[in-house]
Design a protein around this motif. Structure first.
Motif, PDB file in Angstrom:
ATOM      1  N   UNK A   1      39.613  26.171  40.333  1.00 51.03           N
ATOM      2  CA  UNK A   1      39.030  25.670  39.100  1.00 51.03           C
ATOM      3  C   UNK A   1      39.352  26.508  37.897  1.00 51.03           C
ATOM      4  N   UNK A   2      38.327  27.001  37.291  1.00 48.84           N
ATOM      5  CA  UNK A   2      38.393  27.706  36.015  1.00 48.84           C
ATOM      6  C   UNK A   2      39.487  28.771  35.980  1.00 48.84           C
ATOM      7  N   UNK A   3      39.460  29.679  36.908  1.00 46.38           N
ATOM      8  CA  UNK A   3      40.430  30.786  36.929  1.00 46.38           C
ATOM      9  C   UNK A   3      41.299  30.757  38.182  1.00 46.38           C
ATOM     10  N   UNK A   4      40.683  30.488  39.318  1.00 41.81           N
ATOM     11  CA  UNK A   4      41.435  30.449  40.577  1.00 41.81           C
ATOM     12  C   UNK A   4      42.458  29.310  40.533  1.00 41.81           C
ATOM     13  N   UNK A   5      43.644  29.600  40.996  1.00 44.42           N
ATOM     14  CA  UNK A   5      44.651  28.556  41.058  1.00 44.42           C
ATOM     15  C   UNK A   5      45.246  28.167  39.728  1.00 44.42           C
ATOM     16  N   UNK A   6      45.084  29.001  38.719  1.00 45.37           N
ATOM     17  CA  UNK A   6      45.599  28.682  37.387  1.00 45.37           C
ATOM     18  C   UNK A   6      46.516  29.800  36.899  1.00 45.37           C
ATOM     19  N   UNK A   7      47.203  29.563  35.802  1.00 40.36           N
ATOM     20  CA  UNK A   7      48.057  30.610  35.230  1.00 40.36           C
ATOM     21  C   UNK A   7      47.292  31.851  34.772  1.00 40.36           C
ATOM     22  N   UNK A   8      45.958  31.797  34.760  1.00 38.22           N
ATOM     23  CA  UNK A   8      45.180  32.991  34.423  1.00 38.22           C
ATOM     24  C   UNK A   8      45.399  34.103  35.452  1.00 38.22           C
ATOM     25  N   UNK A   9      45.826  33.713  36.651  1.00 35.97           N
ATOM     26  CA  UNK A   9      46.177  34.675  37.695  1.00 35.97           C
ATOM     27  C   UNK A   9      47.699  34.588  37.851  1.00 35.97           C
ATOM     28  N   UNK A  10      48.443  35.368  37.069  1.00 31.40           N
ATOM     29  CA  UNK A  10      49.904  35.252  37.057  1.00 31.40           C
ATOM     30  C   UNK A  10      50.550  35.823  38.320  1.00 31.40           C
ATOM     31  N   UNK A  11      51.740  35.359  38.580  1.00 28.01           N
ATOM     32  CA  UNK A  11      52.532  35.887  39.683  1.00 28.01           C
ATOM     33  C   UNK A  11      52.137  35.384  41.050  1.00 28.01           C
ATOM     34  N   UNK A  12      51.260  34.399  41.111  1.00 24.03           N
ATOM     35  CA  UNK A  12      50.822  33.845  42.384  1.00 24.03           C
ATOM     36  C   UNK A  12      51.269  32.390  42.449  1.00 24.03           C
ATOM     37  N   UNK A  13      51.896  32.028  43.554  1.00 23.24           N
ATOM     38  CA  UNK A  13      52.262  30.635  43.762  1.00 23.24           C
ATOM     39  C   UNK A  13      51.052  29.949  44.399  1.00 23.24           C
ATOM     40  N   UNK A  14      50.175  29.432  43.552  1.00 26.72           N
ATOM     41  CA  UNK A  14      48.913  28.858  44.013  1.00 26.72           C
ATOM     42  C   UNK A  14      49.124  27.652  44.917  1.00 26.72           C
ATOM     43  N   UNK A  15      50.094  26.835  44.589  1.00 23.99           N
ATOM     44  CA  UNK A  15      50.384  25.650  45.411  1.00 23.99           C
ATOM     45  C   UNK A  15      50.864  26.074  46.795  1.00 23.99           C
ATOM     46  N   UNK A  16      51.703  27.095  46.857  1.00 25.64           N
ATOM     47  CA  UNK A  16      52.199  27.579  48.147  1.00 25.64           C
ATOM     48  C   UNK A  16      51.069  28.186  48.975  1.00 25.64           C
ATOM     49  N   UNK A  17      50.146  28.872  48.310  1.00 29.85           N
ATOM     50  CA  UNK A  17      49.011  29.464  49.019  1.00 29.85           C
ATOM     51  C   UNK A  17      48.174  28.373  49.683  1.00 29.85           C
ATOM     52  N   UNK A  18      47.854  27.346  48.936  1.00 32.92           N
ATOM     53  CA  UNK A  18      47.057  26.257  49.480  1.00 32.92           C
ATOM     54  C   UNK A  18      47.818  25.519  50.582  1.00 32.92           C
ATOM     55  N   UNK A  19      49.097  25.285  50.372  1.00 35.50           N
ATOM     56  CA  UNK A  19      49.910  24.610  51.385  1.00 35.50           C
ATOM     57  C   UNK A  19      49.977  25.430  52.675  1.00 35.50           C
ATOM     58  N   UNK A  20      50.085  26.749  52.543  1.00 35.94           N
ATOM     59  CA  UNK A  20      50.141  27.617  53.723  1.00 35.94           C
ATOM     60  C   UNK A  20      48.834  27.548  54.509  1.00 35.94           C
ATOM     61  N   UNK A  21      47.706  27.570  53.802  1.00 39.80           N
ATOM     62  CA  UNK A  21      46.416  27.465  54.490  1.00 39.80           C
ATOM     63  C   UNK A  21      46.276  26.113  55.192  1.00 39.80           C
ATOM     64  N   UNK A  22      46.637  25.053  54.503  1.00 39.01           N
ATOM     65  CA  UNK A  22      46.523  23.724  55.107  1.00 39.01           C
ATOM     66  C   UNK A  22      47.443  23.578  56.312  1.00 39.01           C
ATOM     67  N   UNK A  23      48.659  24.096  56.211  1.00 40.13           N
ATOM     68  CA  UNK A  23      49.616  23.987  57.317  1.00 40.13           C
ATOM     69  C   UNK A  23      49.147  24.798  58.526  1.00 40.13           C
ATOM     70  N   UNK A  24      48.666  26.008  58.278  1.00 37.12           N
ATOM     71  CA  UNK A  24      48.258  26.873  59.380  1.00 37.12           C
ATOM     72  C   UNK A  24      46.934  26.445  60.002  1.00 37.12           C
TER      73      UNK A  24
END
Length: 135
Positions: free
Chosen positions: A25-48
């Motif tokens: 939402x507000x900060x998590x998963x947004x450009x406010x946290x730079x250098x993190x591939x948020x989509x890849x993080x979520x995809x990795x959790x869902x896949x695993x």
């Protein structure tokens, strides 16, 4: 002046498998946290975790100072064994995501020991915030 009573909350039965709640939402998963591939993080959790846990995405867990936040809730067996929800913050590294997935795959809270490194990510949110997710 009369006081209104807040209705008692009904007990919600525990899920048969772990639930992993990912804040996006507000900060998590947004450009406010730079250098993190948020989509890849979520995809990795869902896949695993797809076969062993429910992965759900929520808009905001109101713990923005700990972005990215992931909450691991125990399965019904884990809760019976004493497991409680574990709040993890600053989950901004692929290795942390992999450690969470491995722990949940092994049974999660109450069933499997969390990798010691996850203690560095654990935090206790306010009761108000915790109640919104854990109920």
């Amino acid at each position: 002046m009369s006081r209104r009573k807040t209705p008692a909350r009904a007990a919600v039965p525990a899920a048969p498998r772990c639930t992993v709640t990912v804040c996006r939402g507000c900060c998590c998963g947004t450009p406010k946290i730079p250098g993190v591939d948020h989509a890849a993080q979520l995809a990795a959790l869902k896949a695993a975790l797809g076969p062993v846990a429910q992965v759900r995405v929520v808009n905001c867990l109101d713990a923005c100072e700990h972005a990215n936040v992931v909450v691991v809730q125990p399965s019904s067996a884990g809760r019976e064994a004493g497991g409680r929800p574990v709040w993890l913050g600053l989950v901004n590294d692929p290795d942390a995501t992999a450690d969470i997935a491995a722990w949940v795959t092994g049974g999660g809270p109450g069933i499997a020991e969390a990798p010691p490194v996850l203690e560095l990510y654990a935090f206790a949110p306010s009761r108000r915030v915790r109640r919104a997710v854990e109920d």
